[in-house]
Design an enzyme around this catalytic site. Structure first.
Site, short mmCIF file in Angstrom:
data_model
loop_
_atom_site.label_atom_id
_atom_site.label_comp_id
_atom_site.label_asym_id
_atom_site.label_seq_id
_atom_site.Cartn_x
_atom_site.Cartn_y
_atom_site.Cartn_z
N LYS A 90 0.85 -1.21 0.00
CA LYS A 90 0.00 0.00 0.00
C LYS A 90 0.88 1.24 0.00
CE LYS A 90 0.89 1.17 4.56
NZ LYS A 90 1.70 2.30 4.99
N ASP B 157 -2.50 -1.77 10.40
CA ASP B 157 -2.73 -1.72 8.95
C ASP B 157 -3.42 -2.98 8.41
OD1 ASP B 157 -1.70 0.77 8.31
OD2 ASP B 157 0.28 0.02 7.73
C1 LIG Z 1 2.48 4.04 9.38
C2 LIG Z 1 1.32 3.17 8.95
O1 LIG Z 1 1.79 2.10 8.16
C3 LIG Z 1 0.38 3.99 8.08
O2 LIG Z 1 -0.49 3.21 7.31
C4 LIG Z 1 0.55 2.61 10.16
O3 LIG Z 1 0.06 3.66 10.97
C5 LIG Z 1 1.36 1.63 10.99
O4 LIG Z 1 0.68 0.43 10.95
P1 LIG Z 1 1.31 -0.94 11.54
O5 LIG Z 1 2.76 -1.03 11.16
O6 LIG Z 1 0.39 -2.04 11.15
O7 LIG Z 1 1.22 -0.63 13.08
P2 LIG Z 1 1.41 -1.57 14.36
O8 LIG Z 1 2.24 -2.76 14.02
O9 LIG Z 1 0.05 -1.79 14.98
O10 LIG Z 1 2.24 -0.59 15.29
C6 LIG Z 1 3.59 -0.27 15.04
C7 LIG Z 1 3.98 0.91 15.88
O11 LIG Z 1 3.34 2.11 15.41
C8 LIG Z 1 2.63 2.77 16.45
N1 LIG Z 1 1.31 3.20 15.94
C9 LIG Z 1 0.68 2.48 14.96
C10 LIG Z 1 -0.56 2.88 14.49
C11 LIG Z 1 -1.15 4.04 15.06
N2 LIG Z 1 -2.36 4.45 14.67
N3 LIG Z 1 -0.50 4.75 16.03
C12 LIG Z 1 0.72 4.35 16.47
O12 LIG Z 1 1.31 5.00 17.33
C13 LIG Z 1 2.42 1.73 17.54
O13 LIG Z 1 2.47 2.31 18.80
C14 LIG Z 1 3.57 0.77 17.33
O14 LIG Z 1 4.66 1.15 18.11
N1 LIG Z 2 5.86 -11.23 6.91
C1 LIG Z 2 6.67 -10.20 7.22
N2 LIG Z 2 7.06 -9.34 6.25
C2 LIG Z 2 7.86 -8.29 6.54
N3 LIG Z 2 8.34 -8.03 7.77
C3 LIG Z 2 7.98 -8.85 8.78
C4 LIG Z 2 7.14 -9.96 8.54
N4 LIG Z 2 6.94 -10.58 9.72
C5 LIG Z 2 7.63 -9.89 10.63
N5 LIG Z 2 8.27 -8.85 10.10
C6 LIG Z 2 9.07 -7.84 10.83
O1 LIG Z 2 8.28 -6.64 10.89
C7 LIG Z 2 9.09 -5.47 10.65
C8 LIG Z 2 8.27 -4.44 9.85
O2 LIG Z 2 8.06 -4.96 8.57
P1 LIG Z 2 7.08 -4.38 7.45
O3 LIG Z 2 7.73 -4.66 6.15
O4 LIG Z 2 5.70 -4.88 7.63
O5 LIG Z 2 7.11 -2.81 7.76
P2 LIG Z 2 6.45 -1.60 7.05
O6 LIG Z 2 6.35 -1.87 5.59
O7 LIG Z 2 7.17 -0.37 7.48
O8 LIG Z 2 5.01 -1.59 7.64
P3 LIG Z 2 4.03 -0.36 7.86
O9 LIG Z 2 3.91 0.33 6.53
O10 LIG Z 2 2.78 -1.11 8.26
O11 LIG Z 2 4.63 0.46 8.93
C9 LIG Z 2 10.34 -5.95 9.95
O12 LIG Z 2 11.45 -5.37 10.57
C10 LIG Z 2 10.36 -7.48 10.10
O13 LIG Z 2 11.43 -7.94 10.88
#
Ligand SMILES: C[C@](O)(CO)[C@H](O)COP(=O)(O)OP(=O)(O)OC[C@H]1O[C@@H](n2ccc(N)nc2=O)[C@H](O)[C@@H]1O
Ligand SMILES: Nc1ncnc2c1ncn2[C@@H]1O[C@H](COP(=O)(O)OP(=O)(O)OP(=O)(O)O)[C@@H](O)[C@H]1O
Length: 280
Positions: free
Chosen positions: A11, A137
């Site tokens: 996304k 997410d």
């Molecule tokens: C940055 C985005 O990817 C935008 O779409 C999301 O807000 C993050 O989504 P995500 O990675 O699925 O989030 P989570 O795995 O639930 O949380 C990761 C970290 O982001 C913070 N977090 C996440 C979502 C939110 N609304 N507020 C937050 O402060 C949480 O405290 C946590 O420390």
């Molecule tokens: N299936 C998976 N794919 C990717 N990362 C994973 C997975 N499972 C666990 N992880 C851990 O989660 C962390 C975050 O990965 P991810 O790629 O989902 O982040 P992101 O793209 O920044 O997500 P967001 O956009 O939701 O913040 C990585 O550092 C990884 O070690």
């Protein structure tokens, strides 16, 4: 035993407004989220050997219980009360810790796939309730439509009409911790009166929507990202923005050829990950 092969798309956030901080540490958001055609490939198979096995084989992504896909399968298996085994293989195409929601999309795909394979008949609404406990997410990827996302990202309303665009994703190989970005965000009293419409017709109109409150945090630490946004505009993007917590930066294009040219130019010039993909 039955087996499924599924695609888990990435996304981008066309918009990410942070409205405030909740007592539990999560942030209240208002986002516009768009799926794009860069996908992990996930195979899920039931097995006679009890237990859940997840293999990915990508540096930085754990196999086993550390993988969010494992936790998604575990949540549904426990709920079903069944004794079966589940084997999951992830072919990782989406850059990791990149703001593209790859882990969340894998988890959502596994929830939908295991629901089907085990014949549980759970509704998407129920899967979203289970999914939000795995990551904020996750519900969006079960929703499967371009969405206005509120609450912590889990209250979803379908956008009425959005243009099909080409998105160039550029990732310079910087891994960003989402938790770190939210912790380092300085909340300001800002007006939230920008109206987000239900319909946008062109790349230029979507460009007017592009804004991300997390950008100053990640770009402050990695100023190179500002340069990347400029490169995308110079290459013809109608607008450019960092996605989610970064560090992926994207540009939006109406024209496929222009998008492919921009991605090829940026990849060749700097050796970064750069691809042109359609919105889904
Ligand atoms: C940055 C985005 O990817 C935008 O779409 C999301 O807000 C993050 O989504 P995500 O990675 O699925 O989030 P989570 O795995 O639930 O949380 C990761 C970290 O982001 C913070 N977090 C996440 C979502 C939110 N609304 N507020 C937050 O402060 C949480 O405290 C946590 O420390
Ligand atoms: N299936 C998976 N794919 C990717 N990362 C994973 C997975 N499972 C666990 N992880 C851990 O989660 C962390 C975050 O990965 P991810 O790629 O989902 O982040 P992101 O793209 O920044 O997500 P967001 O956009 O939701 O913040 C990585 O550092 C990884 O070690």
């Amino acid at each position: 035993m039955e087996k499924l092969k599924l695609l888990a798309p990435a996304k981008v956030n066309y918009r990410l407004d942070v409205l405030g901080k909740r007592p539990d540490g999560y942030h209240e958001l208002r986002m516009v989220m768009q799926r794009v055609g860069l996908c992990d490939e996930i195979s899920i198979a039931l097995s006679g050997t009890p237990g859940i096995r997840v293999t990915c084989g990508k540096v930085g992504v754990p196999d086993g219980p550390g993988n969010i896909a494992w936790r998604a399968a575990d949540a549904l298996l426990k709920l079903s009360g069944k004794e079966t085994g589940i084997d999951i293989a992830i072919d990782k195409r989406i850059p990791v810790a990149a703001g593209l929601g790859g882990g969340s999309s894998d988890a959502a795909t596994v929830l939908m796939g295991v629901n089907q394979l085990l014949g549980l008949g759970l509704s998407d609404e129920r899967l979203m309730e289970i999914g939000v406990k795995l990551g904020a997410d996750v519900p969006f990827f079960i929703f499967k439509k371009t969405a206005l996302a509120e609450g912590i990202g889990d209250k979803l309303t379908a956008m009425e009409s959005m243009p099909g665009l080409w998105v160039v994703l550029v990732n310079p190989g910087i891994h960003v911790s989402t938790a770190w970005v939210y912790q380092n965000l300085i909340l300001t009293e800002k007006g939230t009166d920008t109206i987000i419409r239900g319909s946008y017709g062109t790349a230029a109109e979507v460009a007017g929507l592009l804004s991300n409150d997390l950008e100053p945090v990640t770009c402050g630490k990695h100023p190179l990202l500002n340069e990347l946004k400029e490169m995308l505009l110079t290459a013809g993007a109608a607008g450019s923005l960092m996605s989610g917590s970064g560090a992926t930066v994207f540009g939006i294009f109406e024209d496929e050829e222009a998008a492919r040219r921009a991605a090829a130019e940026i990849a060749a010039a700097r050796g970064w990950f750069a691809v042109a993909v359609p919105t889904l």
